[in-house]
Scaffold this motif. Structure first.
Motif, PDB file in Angstrom:
ATOM      1  N   THR A 101       0.876  -1.184   0.082  1.00  0.00           N
ATOM      2  CA  THR A 101      -0.033  -0.167  -0.072  1.00  0.00           C
ATOM      3  C   THR A 101       0.991   1.214  -0.056  1.00  0.00           C
ATOM      4  OG1 THR A 101      -1.760  -1.304   1.305  1.00  0.00           O
ATOM      5  CG2 THR A 101      -1.729   1.142   1.135  1.00  0.00           C
TER       6      THR A 101
ATOM      7  N   SER B  82      -4.697   7.066  -0.307  1.00  0.00           N
ATOM      8  CA  SER B  82      -3.927   5.646  -0.288  1.00  0.00           C
ATOM      9  C   SER B  82      -4.267   4.902  -1.798  1.00  0.00           C
ATOM     10  CB  SER B  82      -4.565   4.857   0.607  1.00  0.00           C
ATOM     11  OG  SER B  82      -4.427   5.554   2.109  1.00  0.00           O
TER      12      SER B  82
ATOM     13  N   TYR C  38      -3.551   1.120  -3.399  1.00  0.00           N
ATOM     14  CA  TYR C  38      -3.634  -0.314  -3.347  1.00  0.00           C
ATOM     15  C   TYR C  38      -2.904  -1.001  -4.557  1.00  0.00           C
ATOM     16  CZ  TYR C  38      -6.246   0.839   0.578  1.00  0.00           C
ATOM     17  OH  TYR C  38      -6.461   1.769   1.771  1.00  0.00           O
TER      18      TYR C  38
END
Length: 206
Positions: free
Chosen positions: A55, A84, A86
């Motif tokens: 991440t 964020s 991923y």
């Protein structure tokens, strides 16, 4: 191509405690996520935590507050917003600022929408169309939380900016650099600052 890819991605929102809001977008290429953080936030996506996962994240400045209770005084921390990414699932999550931390914070969801429309660096966009950035906020310094237009119109401030270009151009804060380009662009267009008259304090008997 970037706009087309982003436009196809949907968003799912949730509201955790503290009134901050997290929205997740699917199928976002990693280079798009990096471009958003670099060009619109002046930062870098880096490994989250201690780098034990794949991440990537970027956090805006948090707000700290001392809260007094019957049992004593406690320090609390409120998010200023974060991004964020991923890589495995190609999901991008945007968390907006807590309501208590909103002075001088950036509306990340609004910025994401602008990035979808035009992914050019904000510094370049502001030179061409400064009028589109009147409601951009200062994120640091004496005028933190105030609109660019409001700061530009402060009496004598344009002269200060013009006489101290290095302070703005060399700043590590993206919004500070943006304000300089905003002010210079308006000045070149001949837009005069509209300073508000100072309030007159009435003497007794007036």
């Amino acid at each position: 191509l970037i706009v087309a890819v982003i436009g196809m991605a949907g968003g799912r929102a949730s509201r955790p405690p503290g009134e901050s809001k997290t929205t997740t977008f699917d199928d976002i290429p990693e280079e798009v996520a990096h471009g958003f953080v670099q060009q619109f936030l002046g930062g870098q996506l880096t490994p989250a935590g201690k780098g034990m996962t794949s991440t990537l994240s970027f956090h805006l400045t948090k707000t700290h507050e001392s809260v007094k209770r019957r049992s004593g005084r406690f320090d609390r921390c409120y998010t200023g917003g974060s991004v964020s990414y991923y890589p495995t699932s190609r999901k991008l999550s945007i968390r907006t600022a807590n309501s208590i931390a909103r002075r001088g914070t950036i509306n990340l969801l609004d910025l994401w929408e602008k990035y979808k429309e035009d992914s050019r660096p904000l510094i370049e966009q502001i030179k061409d169309h400064p009028e589109k950035f009147h409601k951009e906020k200062m994120t640091s310094g004496r005028y933190k939380g105030q609109f660019f237009q409001t700061v530009y119109n402060k009496e004598g401030y344009l002269d200060f900016v013009k006489n101290n270009p290095a302070y703005y151009v060399n700043s590590k804060v993206l919004r500070t650099r943006m304000f300089y380009e905003y002010a210079m662009a308006l000045d070149q267009q001949g837009v005069e600052p509209k300073a508000r008259p100072k309030k007159r304090h009435l003497e007794s008997g007036d």
